[in-house]
Design a protein around this motif. Structure first.
Motif: not given
Lengths: 362, 169
Positions: A148-153, B118-119, B122-123, B169
């Motif tokens: 999830e650090a690299g994907l918008d879940v 994190v996600a 960010r969103q 990250s």
């Protein structure tokens, strides 16, 4: 295409050097995850599915846990190869039937698999032999956080992880153990157990068949509810239920042995004889004979080190594995001959049953 | 014995025997290997509770409003048929249909577990940035330059924070 996976010498379920544990064959935790801004796989266009696959594949391949892992595009696998992966619990049957743009990543020791574009964009699974709910959770949690650090879940503060099916909403976590429960089946207590744990939001399913006469006496027990409780709470509830079932199983075995000693030893002895000498064995019969051999190890009639051999044979005697090792297109009758050959070879190497070692009480 | 039973869907011998407890009633189904595989019963993960639910809890009520997801186009009829939503955005418009099902199905209706920190942040930053950029555009059009400068600084601060997070990250 899957030779390297089949021939791997460190696969968790088939090549593990661990002795395994009585009652519990393996522990699994599965997480469902989706990416924001793209329809769920069933509703996505072929271009959207390909885009999800590319984006996810890049992130997954970067994670250290997937180092030296393999990736298979489902469209490029034969039906038999897919069946072998299903029998190893590395992919689901639903993934086999999915449209283009579906794939699976499997790590080096086959303890982790990540399905892309199954019912959800991602289905992450970690698996270990024996009973180790918390350690499997720790591993999958770390992997998921890396992802999830690299994907918008897709996530909502109210509903948690958003999934295609509302049954998976919230933690989107399914934690399960595969249990070998011959004692509860023989003593006809299995239905009572199913009913009791169902009241607690826990599901029991036969692994190779279903219901109280599940082939091989192997059952998968998992949480049904995923929303309204944290992962910790779900696991703590599951853990205590699993321990209670293990206690009941062990008690049922020894009670049956105490009351029907000759019958029990006769069944195990005959099973050993058949496995050493049979030339035709169907899948159903083989699983039931292997179930008695697992019991023989737990009763100390066979060395503990042989438990992992029995567990490996549970996997390798399934139809897909037999066909794969014998070559494609082998008919069911011929499969039964190959299965008997494999079992005869394996059981010829095992020491004789030691009936004197059987204890009366656990 | 199990071998003598016939498949509930065809006349072949049944080799898979399914027992499930739904609403305290034990349901037993006997299937042959091919029917069991076709239904996904032999796969512990594949046989979905949603398939059972789509036949029970999800029956439409008379006079119920028709819902369509503005993002993916899923309709309430689609949801009733499959028991599945089309995209993450569906949960908002379909809330009147989903909420009662959740109450029957789960231990609660509000998430208490892990948050993808994190996600999620960010969103949120992306959404906040979008709102501020819209506000900045409006302020420029209205020649409210003092306000516009304020929005510009806020946008700058968020972008810096996002960049710093990406490096970490």
């Amino acid at each position: 295409m899957i030779e390297s996976l089949i021939n791997s010498d460190n696969a968790e379920l088939t090549q593990s050097t661990k002795k395994g544990s009585p009652v519990v064959l393996s522990t699994r935790v599965r997480l469902a995850r989706n990416i924001v801004g793209t329809p769920f796989p069933e509703r996505a266009t072929s271009a959207q599915r390909s885009d999800v696959m590319t984006r996810c594949a890049e992130q997954i391949a970067d994670l250290t846990q997937m180092k030296h892992g393999v990736f298979y595009d489902i469209a490029e696998l034969s039906d038999l190869e897919k069946q072998v992966l299903v029998e190893r619990h590395l992919i689901s049957r639903e993934l086999c039937e999915s449209k283009s743009g579906s794939g699976v990543f499997i790590n080096k020791d086959q303890t982790c698999s990540v399905m892309i574009n199954e019912e959800d964009h991602l289905r992450i699974q970690f698996l270990k032999t024996g009973f180790s709910l918390r350690s499997v959770w720790k591993q999958i949690d770390r992997f998921d956080s890396g992802l999830e650090a690299g994907l918008d879940v897709a996530f909502s503060p109210e509903y948690g992880y958003l999934t295609a099916c509302p049954t998976n909403l919230g933690t989107a976590m399914r934690a399960s153990v595969m249990m070998h429960l011959p004692g509860l089946v023989i003593s006809e207590h299995m239905e009572k157990v199913i009913r009791a744990v169902n009241q607690l939001g826990i599901t029991v399913r036969g692994l190779f068949g279903e219901g109280s006469d599940a082939t091989g006496h192997v059952f998968q027990i998992s949480n049904q509810q995923t929303l309204g409780e944290s992962e910790e709470e779900i696991m703590s509830r599951l853990g205590s239920v699993f321990k209670t079932i293990i206690d009941h199983e062990i008690n049922a075995r020894f009670k049956y042995l105490e009351e029907n000693r000759a019958r029990m030893l006769d069944q195990i002895g005959r099973a050993f004889g058949v496995l050493q000498n049979a030339h035709v064995l169907n899948s159903h019969e083989a699983m039931n004979l292997l179930s008695l051999m697992r019991l023989a190890v737990d009763f100390e009639m066979l060395p503990e080190a042989n438990r992992s051999d029995v567990d490996r044979l549970f996997i390798e005697c399934q139809p897909g594995h037999i066909q794969y090792s014998a070559g494609e297109g082998i008919a069911p009758d011929a499969r039964d001959l190959c299965r008997a050959d494999i079992l005869r070879e394996n059981f010829a190497r095992l020491p004789s049953l030691d009936f004197d070692k059987v204890k009366d009480l656990g | 014995m199990a071998e003598n039973l016939k498949c509930s869907h065809c006349s072949n011998p049944a080799t898979v025997h399914l027992t499930q407890i739904v609403n305290n009633k034990i349901i037993k189904v006997d299937l042959c290997e091919s029917c069991a595989q076709a239904k996904g019963v032999t796969d512990p993960e594949g046989f979905s509770l949603a398939d059972l639910l789509s036949k029970t809890n999800l029956t439409p009520e008379k006079g119920e409003p028709q819902i369509t997801c503005p993002d993916c186009g899923l309709t309430s009829a689609d949801f009733r048929r499959t028991g599945r939503l089309g995209c993450a955005a569906c949960y908002q418009p379909f809330k009147p249909l989903v909420q009662p099902v959740l109450e029957d199905m789960h231990a609660g209706t509000v998430h208490k577990g892990k948050v993808p920190e994190v996600a999620f942040s960010r969103q949120n930053s992306v959404m906040e940035l979008q709102n501020l950029e819209n506000a900045l555009q409006r302020a420029i059009e209205e020649e409210a330059y003092e306000e516009a400068a304020k929005y510009r600084d806020q946008i700058h601060a968020i972008k810096q924070a996002v960049d710093a997070e990406a490096v970490e990250s």
